[in-house]
Design a protein around this motif. Sequence first.
Motif, mmCIF file in Angstrom:
data_model
loop_
_atom_site.group_PDB
_atom_site.id
_atom_site.type_symbol
_atom_site.label_atom_id
_atom_site.label_comp_id
_atom_site.label_asym_id
_atom_site.label_seq_id
_atom_site.Cartn_x
_atom_site.Cartn_y
_atom_site.Cartn_z
ATOM 1 N N ILE A 41 -18.658 29.490 -21.768
ATOM 2 C CA ILE A 41 -19.681 29.240 -20.667
ATOM 3 C C ILE A 41 -20.815 28.527 -21.513
ATOM 4 N N GLY A 42 -21.420 29.474 -22.452
ATOM 5 C CA GLY A 42 -22.548 28.799 -22.883
ATOM 6 C C GLY A 42 -22.449 27.474 -23.460
ATOM 7 N N THR A 43 -21.272 27.256 -24.189
ATOM 8 C CA THR A 43 -20.994 25.928 -24.857
ATOM 9 C C THR A 43 -20.940 25.053 -23.659
ATOM 10 N N ALA A 44 -20.393 25.227 -22.691
ATOM 11 C CA ALA A 44 -20.303 24.197 -21.548
ATOM 12 C C ALA A 44 -21.352 23.809 -21.119
ATOM 13 N N LEU A 45 -22.312 24.817 -20.825
ATOM 14 C CA LEU A 45 -23.573 24.507 -20.433
ATOM 15 C C LEU A 45 -24.437 23.699 -21.319
ATOM 16 N N TYR A 46 -24.171 24.070 -22.568
ATOM 17 C CA TYR A 46 -24.844 23.034 -23.675
ATOM 18 C C TYR A 46 -24.607 21.509 -23.511
ATOM 19 N N GLU A 47 -23.148 21.505 -23.506
ATOM 20 C CA GLU A 47 -22.563 20.272 -23.619
ATOM 21 C C GLU A 47 -23.049 19.409 -22.266
ATOM 22 N N ALA A 65 -31.287 18.262 -18.149
ATOM 23 C CA ALA A 65 -30.727 18.552 -19.438
ATOM 24 C C ALA A 65 -31.719 19.665 -19.669
ATOM 25 N N HIS A 66 -32.864 19.952 -19.413
ATOM 26 C CA HIS A 66 -33.567 21.016 -19.740
ATOM 27 C C HIS A 66 -33.086 22.391 -19.146
ATOM 28 N N HIS A 67 -32.990 22.104 -17.707
ATOM 29 C CA HIS A 67 -32.201 22.997 -17.075
ATOM 30 C C HIS A 67 -30.853 23.771 -17.460
ATOM 31 N N TYR A 68 -30.110 22.845 -17.831
ATOM 32 C CA TYR A 68 -28.704 23.203 -18.515
ATOM 33 C C TYR A 68 -28.962 23.928 -19.814
ATOM 34 N N PHE A 69 -29.828 23.466 -20.668
ATOM 35 C CA PHE A 69 -29.899 24.191 -21.940
ATOM 36 C C PHE A 69 -30.565 25.747 -21.732
ATOM 37 N N LYS A 70 -31.559 25.667 -20.596
ATOM 38 C CA LYS A 70 -32.014 27.160 -20.376
ATOM 39 C C LYS A 70 -31.036 28.049 -20.187
ATOM 40 N N LEU A 71 -30.205 27.410 -19.337
ATOM 41 C CA LEU A 71 -28.898 28.174 -18.912
ATOM 42 C C LEU A 71 -28.008 28.641 -19.847
ATOM 43 N N ALA A 72 -27.640 27.823 -20.662
ATOM 44 C CA ALA A 72 -26.924 28.042 -22.081
ATOM 45 C C ALA A 72 -27.682 29.035 -23.033
ATOM 46 N N VAL A 73 -28.975 28.943 -23.120
ATOM 47 C CA VAL A 73 -29.787 29.822 -24.032
ATOM 48 C C VAL A 73 -29.565 31.220 -23.555
ATOM 49 N N LYS A 74 -29.410 31.483 -21.953
ATOM 50 C CA LYS A 74 -29.309 32.662 -21.364
ATOM 51 C C LYS A 74 -27.872 33.240 -21.698
ATOM 52 N N LYS A 75 -27.201 32.450 -22.099
ATOM 53 C CA LYS A 75 -25.545 32.920 -22.527
ATOM 54 C C LYS A 75 -25.475 32.939 -23.970
ATOM 55 N N GLY A 76 -26.746 33.089 -24.725
ATOM 56 C CA GLY A 76 -26.718 33.035 -26.159
ATOM 57 C C GLY A 76 -26.258 31.897 -26.973
ATOM 58 N N ASN A 77 -26.381 30.686 -26.438
ATOM 59 C CA ASN A 77 -25.959 29.467 -27.163
ATOM 60 C C ASN A 77 -27.057 29.047 -28.162
ATOM 61 N N LEU A 78 -27.021 29.288 -29.227
ATOM 62 C CA LEU A 78 -27.895 28.663 -30.435
ATOM 63 C C LEU A 78 -28.176 27.234 -30.313
#
Length: 94
Positions: A41-47, A65-78
């Motif tokens: 899920i974090g990878t999908a949000l990052y992509e 882009a900023h919004h989805y990156f922030k969501l991905a960070v919450k899922k632990g996406n480095l």
Amino acid sequence: MIKSGYKRGIGCKADYSKAMEEYLHMAERTGRYWERYVDSIGTALYEIGNMYMNGLGVGIDLKKAHHYFKLAVKKGNLDAENALNNKKFRDFKI
């Protein structure tokens, strides 16, 4: 980990709208059952964020882009965390 063949044109012609559809499908998964797929899920949000940042199949939209990156960070996406440290977003105001 989710990787869209459509985004990269692996086994088919690149199709960004289908890639976005796949990523959004995975990113929308919530609930206790989906906790085991937090990396995907974090990878999908990052992509999704990456596609908005680079205008791949969608118009460039740094807010999204900023919004989805922030969501991905919450899922632990480095990768998303690194993207937010990019000078484009360092002083980003919504």
